[in-house]
Each structure stands twice: as structure tokens, then as C-alpha cells.
Design a protein around this motif. Structure first.
Motif, PDB file in Angstrom:
ATOM      1  N   GLU A  77       0.889  -1.198   0.049  1.00 52.90           N
ATOM      2  CA  GLU A  77      -0.065  -0.136  -0.084  1.00 52.90           C
ATOM      3  C   GLU A  77       0.976   1.288   0.080  1.00 52.90           C
ATOM      4  O   GLU A  77       0.780   2.048  -0.897  1.00 52.90           O
ATOM      5  CB  GLU A  77      -0.961   0.048   1.074  1.00 52.90           C
ATOM      6  N   LYS A  78       1.795   1.444   0.818  1.00 49.77           N
ATOM      7  CA  LYS A  78       2.574   2.642   1.117  1.00 49.77           C
ATOM      8  C   LYS A  78       3.464   2.769  -0.033  1.00 49.77           C
ATOM      9  O   LYS A  78       3.534   3.948  -0.757  1.00 49.77           O
ATOM     10  CB  LYS A  78       3.457   2.525   2.237  1.00 49.77           C
TER      11      LYS A  78
ATOM     12  N   ILE B  97       4.113   5.993  -5.109  1.00 48.22           N
ATOM     13  CA  ILE B  97       4.167   6.253  -6.696  1.00 48.22           C
ATOM     14  C   ILE B  97       3.167   6.938  -7.103  1.00 48.22           C
ATOM     15  O   ILE B  97       3.393   8.111  -7.968  1.00 48.22           O
ATOM     16  CB  ILE B  97       4.073   4.886  -7.138  1.00 48.22           C
ATOM     17  N   GLY B  98       1.987   6.926  -6.404  1.00 50.95           N
ATOM     18  CA  GLY B  98       0.894   7.804  -6.771  1.00 50.95           C
ATOM     19  C   GLY B  98       1.150   9.154  -6.671  1.00 50.95           C
ATOM     20  O   GLY B  98       0.780  10.159  -7.665  1.00 50.95           O
ATOM     21  N   LYS B  99       1.797   9.383  -5.451  1.00 53.10           N
ATOM     22  CA  LYS B  99       1.945  10.956  -5.177  1.00 53.10           C
ATOM     23  C   LYS B  99       3.071  11.449  -6.180  1.00 53.10           C
ATOM     24  O   LYS B  99       3.008  12.686  -6.565  1.00 53.10           O
ATOM     25  CB  LYS B  99       2.491  11.092  -3.658  1.00 53.10           C
ATOM     26  N   LYS B 100       4.003  10.715  -6.777  1.00 50.74           N
ATOM     27  CA  LYS B 100       4.998  11.103  -7.545  1.00 50.74           C
ATOM     28  C   LYS B 100       4.445  11.529  -8.814  1.00 50.74           C
ATOM     29  O   LYS B 100       4.768  12.367  -9.706  1.00 50.74           O
ATOM     30  CB  LYS B 100       5.880   9.993  -7.537  1.00 50.74           C
ATOM     31  N   ILE B 101       3.415  10.552  -9.251  1.00 52.38           N
ATOM     32  CA  ILE B 101       2.680  10.753 -10.664  1.00 52.38           C
ATOM     33  C   ILE B 101       1.884  11.969 -10.609  1.00 52.38           C
ATOM     34  O   ILE B 101       1.958  12.984 -11.358  1.00 52.38           O
ATOM     35  CB  ILE B 101       1.651   9.511 -10.852  1.00 52.38           C
ATOM     36  N   GLU B 102       1.214  12.316  -9.297  1.00 49.84           N
ATOM     37  CA  GLU B 102       0.476  13.591  -9.353  1.00 49.84           C
ATOM     38  C   GLU B 102       1.366  14.712  -9.044  1.00 49.84           C
ATOM     39  O   GLU B 102       0.855  15.841  -9.813  1.00 49.84           O
ATOM     40  CB  GLU B 102      -0.443  13.632  -7.880  1.00 49.84           C
ATOM     41  N   SER B 103       2.517  14.627  -8.540  1.00 45.13           N
ATOM     42  CA  SER B 103       3.397  15.723  -8.389  1.00 45.13           C
ATOM     43  C   SER B 103       4.035  16.145  -9.925  1.00 45.13           C
ATOM     44  O   SER B 103       3.903  17.240 -10.255  1.00 45.13           O
ATOM     45  CB  SER B 103       4.654  15.437  -7.701  1.00 45.13           C
ATOM     46  N   SER B 104       4.027  15.089 -10.600  1.00 43.56           N
ATOM     47  CA  SER B 104       4.450  15.103 -12.010  1.00 43.56           C
ATOM     48  C   SER B 104       3.764  15.949 -13.171  1.00 43.56           C
ATOM     49  O   SER B 104       3.940  16.905 -13.721  1.00 43.56           O
ATOM     50  CB  SER B 104       4.761  13.968 -12.615  1.00 43.56           C
ATOM     51  N   ILE B 105       2.152  15.333 -12.932  1.00 37.35           N
ATOM     52  CA  ILE B 105       1.264  16.084 -13.618  1.00 37.35           C
ATOM     53  C   ILE B 105       0.869  17.414 -13.346  1.00 37.35           C
ATOM     54  O   ILE B 105       0.638  18.320 -13.983  1.00 37.35           O
ATOM     55  CB  ILE B 105      -0.080  15.326 -13.508  1.00 37.35           C
ATOM     56  N   SER B 106       0.967  17.702 -11.818  1.00 34.11           N
ATOM     57  CA  SER B 106       0.764  19.342 -11.318  1.00 34.11           C
ATOM     58  C   SER B 106       1.790  19.965 -11.862  1.00 34.11           C
ATOM     59  O   SER B 106       1.646  21.258 -12.280  1.00 34.11           O
ATOM     60  CB  SER B 106       0.858  19.236  -9.819  1.00 34.11           C
ATOM     61  N   SER B 107       3.177  19.621 -12.015  1.00 33.41           N
ATOM     62  CA  SER B 107       4.225  20.365 -12.463  1.00 33.41           C
ATOM     63  C   SER B 107       4.160  20.931 -13.987  1.00 33.41           C
ATOM     64  O   SER B 107       4.321  21.854 -14.217  1.00 33.41           O
ATOM     65  CB  SER B 107       5.538  19.536 -11.994  1.00 33.41           C
TER      66      SER B 107
END
Length: 274
Positions: A249-250, A255-265
Motif C-alpha cells: 500500500e505505502k 508512486i501515486g504521489k510522484k505521478i500526481e506531482s509530475s502532472i501538477s508540475s
């Protein structure tokens, strides 16, 4: 060789994509999912999709907009196909089997979705209420709500899905806890925090272990009954939940947070360039 080897391949595939087994059977389970509790995730994914869509239009009125998007299909489809509106958990619209969108319409007309609206309303009340009430009133409210829940849960009079049954007593219990937390506050407890952290992993995996032990029937399992089996299964599920939380889970959350951060950037860069 798995405990699901007798399940049709279609059901395994449906489970992988969070699609219920059979939309011709009763709402809200619709035949459930090969993973058992995972049938609820279908509703959660649908709710969060609607919620994100609502926020794209309005952040301030996201609760209202989401509520409208969730309620409209329930009301329209039930009134059209059933001739009446019901909040009972089994009251999904009676869509004809030959309808090409049969499964989808059955799903989005399930009244179990109204419980998400109740949750959003509670959040709005919790976050926006400015007045205070006396400690004694908050404690009294908490114990009344707990008493109401315990009474009807133990009696079995309100068991089952829907806001007319378990959904109702759960909402009352939730209201009591929110009232106490809002005006008094629960003290932080590391043990409860830990159990809360691993709760999803326990929730999504415990059914697999129950099925596995019921299928293979090892000696250490069949020789336990009652409380001994309860403590055995509790130990197994907490252990498995802890391992899954830290090693599955963690890492996927990271990984999900990295993808989210990449999309936001990328989005911010495009906006700046424009």
C-alpha cells in the motif's frame, strides 16, 4: 491453484476492474466481487470520479454539485422504471435486461450512493460550524448516539444495506463521534492510529484469508471455534494487513504521489508558458 479457481474467468476479470459480478441480482452488492469487500470500491471510484468532475466546475460548491450529479440518476431512473423513489439499499431501478446500458443504469441508480452525500454533509457541518456547545451536551449527544446504534445493531431490526437500515444507525453513530470530536476532541492514540493506517489493507485482504482457510481447512483452523477462532483470524488479518500496508500500500501511495506531482508540475509549466 487458488481459492477462486472455480469462479468463471469473467468474474476474475470483473474483479480486477472493480466491476460487480452480476447486475441482474440485488442492489447494492450486484453479486459482489470475487474479493468480497472490494464490491464497495466500485462505488468509491464512481463517487470520487464525480467529485473530481464537480471540482473542475466549482470548488466552493463541490458538495452541492456532487450531490446533484449523484442524486439525479437515482431519482430519474427509479421514478421512470419503478414508478416510485426509495432509499432502501435494494431499490435500484428495474432496468430491462435488453437495455444496452443495463449494468451501468442499475449501478448508478443504487440508493447506496446517497450515503456519500450524507458523508459530505457531515464534513460541511464539521468544518463550517462556528458556534460551540457545552461539554455536557456534547457528551450526552455522543452517548445517546452510541446507545441508539448499539440498541438497533444488536437487535437486528436495522441490519442490511441502505439509509433505511444500517446506513441510518451508522449515520447516527458517526454524528455522535463528530459532535464529541468537534466540541471536546478525542485524544490521540498511537495504537488506534496504527490500526487506522492498516485498516484498508485489512479490509481488502481479510476475505481472501477467510476463503483460503475455509477451502483448505488446515488443522490449526478447524480445531478452533468461537472466540479462539475469532482471535486466530484477528491475529492473521492484522499481521497480513500490516505487511501489505508497508510493502504494498505505502509504496503504491508513494508512486501515486510522484505521478500526481509530475502532472501538477507539467500543468503549472503549461499555464506559465501560456
Amino acid at each position: 491453484m487458488t481459492v477462486y479457481r472455480f469462479d468463471p474467468s469473467e468474474n476474475i476479470l470483473r474483479g480486477m476492474f472493480f466491476i460487480h459480478r452480476d447486475y441482474s441480482v440485488g442492489s447494492p452488492g450486484f453479486g459482489y466481487n470475487v474479493l468480497g469487500p472490494a464490491w464497495t470500491l466500485t462505488y468509491e471510484i464512481y463517487f470520487y470520479t464525480i467529485f473530481v468532475l464537480a471540482m473542475c466546475f466549482t470548488h466552493r460548491f463541490r458538495t452541492l454539485f456532487t450531490s446533484i450529479l449523484l442524486l439525479s440518476p437515482i431519482i430519474i431512473l427509479q421514478l421512470y422504471y419503478n414508478g416510485e423513489l426509495s432509499l432502501a439499499g435494494t431499490a435500484s431501478a428495474n432496468i430491462p435486461l435488453d437495455n444496452p446500458t443495463f449494468s451501468l443504469l442499475r449501478f448508478i441508480s443504487s440508493p447506496i450512493l446517497v450515503e456519500f452525500i450524507v458523508g459530505m454533509i457531515f464534513y460541511e457541518l464539521y468544518s463550517r460550524v462556528q458556534f460551540t456547545i457545552k461539554r455536557e451536551v456534547a457528551v450526552f449527544t455522543f452517548f445517546v448516539c452510541c446507545g441508539f446504534f448499539i440498541t438497533y445493531y444488536s437487535s437486528g431490526n436495522l441490519t442490511g444495506f441502505g439509509l433505511d437500515k444500517s446506513g441510518l444507525i451508522s449515520a447516527v453513530l458517526f454524528f455522535g463521534f463528530l459532535t464529541y470530536d468537534k466540541f471536546i476532541g478525542f485524544k490521540e492514540n498511537k495504537t488506534l492510529n496504527f490500526l487506522g493506517d492498516i485498516s484498508f489493507s485489512i479490509y481488502i485482504s481479510h476475505y481472501v484469508f477467510i476463503n483460503m482457510l475455509n477451502y483448505y481447512k488446515p488443522d490449526f483452523y478447524i480445531h478452533t471455534v468461537g472466540w479462539s477462532r475469532f482471535f486466530l483470524m484477528t491475529t492473521i488479518t492484522i499481521t497480513a494487513g500490516t505487511i501489505l500496508h508497508f510493502y504494498v500500500e505505502k509504496p503504491f501511495i508513494a508512486i501515486g504521489k510522484k505521478i500526481e506531482s509530475s502532472i501538477s508540475s507539467r500543468t503549472c509549466n503549461k499555464l506559465e508558458a501560456a
